[in-house]
Write an enzyme that holds these catalytic residues in place. Structure first.
Site, mmCIF file in Angstrom:
data_model
loop_
_atom_site.group_PDB
_atom_site.id
_atom_site.type_symbol
_atom_site.label_atom_id
_atom_site.label_comp_id
_atom_site.label_asym_id
_atom_site.label_seq_id
_atom_site.Cartn_x
_atom_site.Cartn_y
_atom_site.Cartn_z
ATOM 1 N N ASN A 89 0.672 -1.562 -0.138
ATOM 2 C CA ASN A 89 0.316 0.232 -0.486
ATOM 3 C C ASN A 89 0.299 0.972 0.009
ATOM 4 O O ASN A 89 2.129 1.218 0.334
ATOM 5 C CB ASN A 89 -1.454 -0.244 1.110
ATOM 6 C CG ASN A 89 -1.043 -0.433 2.334
ATOM 7 O OD1 ASN A 89 0.381 -0.751 2.886
ATOM 8 N ND2 ASN A 89 -0.981 -0.115 3.280
ATOM 9 N N GLU A 124 0.182 5.169 0.391
ATOM 10 C CA GLU A 124 -0.813 6.157 1.082
ATOM 11 C C GLU A 124 -0.536 7.381 0.235
ATOM 12 O O GLU A 124 0.720 7.803 0.108
ATOM 13 C CB GLU A 124 -0.892 6.360 2.398
ATOM 14 C CG GLU A 124 -1.183 5.229 2.833
ATOM 15 C CD GLU A 124 -1.565 4.323 4.670
ATOM 16 O OE1 GLU A 124 -1.716 5.548 5.279
ATOM 17 O OE2 GLU A 124 -2.090 3.104 4.973
ATOM 18 N N CYS A 139 -3.772 0.657 -2.601
ATOM 19 C CA CYS A 139 -4.156 -0.503 -1.161
ATOM 20 C C CYS A 139 -3.082 -0.981 -1.998
ATOM 21 O O CYS A 139 -2.425 -1.194 -3.678
ATOM 22 C CB CYS A 139 -5.426 -1.243 -2.034
ATOM 23 S SG CYS A 139 -6.261 -0.756 -0.743
ATOM 24 N N GLU A 144 -3.090 -4.577 -2.264
ATOM 25 C CA GLU A 144 -3.748 -5.585 -3.710
ATOM 26 C C GLU A 144 -3.660 -4.389 -5.372
ATOM 27 O O GLU A 144 -2.938 -5.059 -5.950
ATOM 28 C CB GLU A 144 -5.164 -5.847 -3.885
ATOM 29 C CG GLU A 144 -5.335 -6.724 -2.298
ATOM 30 C CD GLU A 144 -5.564 -6.048 -1.316
ATOM 31 O OE1 GLU A 144 -5.219 -4.925 -1.160
ATOM 32 O OE2 GLU A 144 -6.710 -6.634 -0.349
ATOM 33 N N CYS A 167 -10.572 -4.991 -0.070
ATOM 34 C CA CYS A 167 -11.411 -3.491 0.390
ATOM 35 C C CYS A 167 -12.283 -3.769 -1.662
ATOM 36 O O CYS A 167 -12.132 -5.021 -1.804
ATOM 37 C CB CYS A 167 -11.054 -2.053 0.151
ATOM 38 S SG CYS A 167 -10.390 -1.841 -1.270
ATOM 39 N N CYS A 220 -10.557 -3.130 -4.310
ATOM 40 C CA CYS A 220 -9.932 -3.781 -4.705
ATOM 41 C C CYS A 220 -10.499 -4.972 -5.563
ATOM 42 O O CYS A 220 -10.088 -5.860 -6.464
ATOM 43 C CB CYS A 220 -8.977 -4.177 -3.674
ATOM 44 S SG CYS A 220 -8.072 -2.746 -3.557
#
Ligand code: THU
Length: 137
Positions: A45, A47, A56, A58, A90, A93
């Site tokens: 991830n 940010e 993210c 993924e 999430c 994703c």
């Protein structure tokens, strides 16, 4: 998918999580994607101070593989370093993974504890639709 492959993929996801840039959530995640030709792509991830722009693990792994020309992935493992229990992908994703992974593709996720969840893309993202919108790529 063989257990030994999912184990190896999860280890790759754990290693990838150490690359996370997560100064806001302090929640490091890594993902490892297996492409149909056997190659593996990892991501973490990333940010941003504009929180909604955070990426993210993924999707970060996915863009690595897609950027190398891969279009079909057959398994994914996701490791969260800062949660003892498993944390699933999430909603965003789940949808993005479903673009490049079939419903039977195995998904394994786990935290820093021993527990692992083994499931599939189809279970995480049911009633998938609109795949025929894409033209030739
Ligand atoms: N995160 C992921 O990278 N993957 C998941 O499966 C769950 C959440 C990230 C997003 C954000 O950077 C942090 O973890 C906290 O939500």
């Amino acid at each position: 998918m063989a257990e030994i492959i999912m184990d190896a993929l999860f280890e790759e996801a754990q290693k990838a999580a150490y690359g996370a840039y997560a100064p806001y959530s302090r929640f490091r995640v890594g993902a490892a994607l297996l492409a149909e030709d056997g190659s593996v792509y990892t991501g973490c991830n990333v940010e941003n101070r504009s929180f909604g722009l955070s990426l993210c693990a993924e999707r970060s792994a996915l863009v690595q593989g897609v950027s190398k020309g891969k279009r079909t992935f057959i398994a994914i493992a996701i490791a969260s370093l800062d949660s003892v229990s498993p944390v699933g992908p999430c909603g965003a994703c789940r949808q993005v993974l479903s673009e490049f992974m079939g419903p039977e593709a195995p998904v394994r996720f786990g935290g820093s504890g021993e527990e692992r969840v083994d499931t599939t893309i189809g279970f995480l993202y049911p009633y998938d639709s609109l795949h025929d919108l894409a033209g030739p790529v």
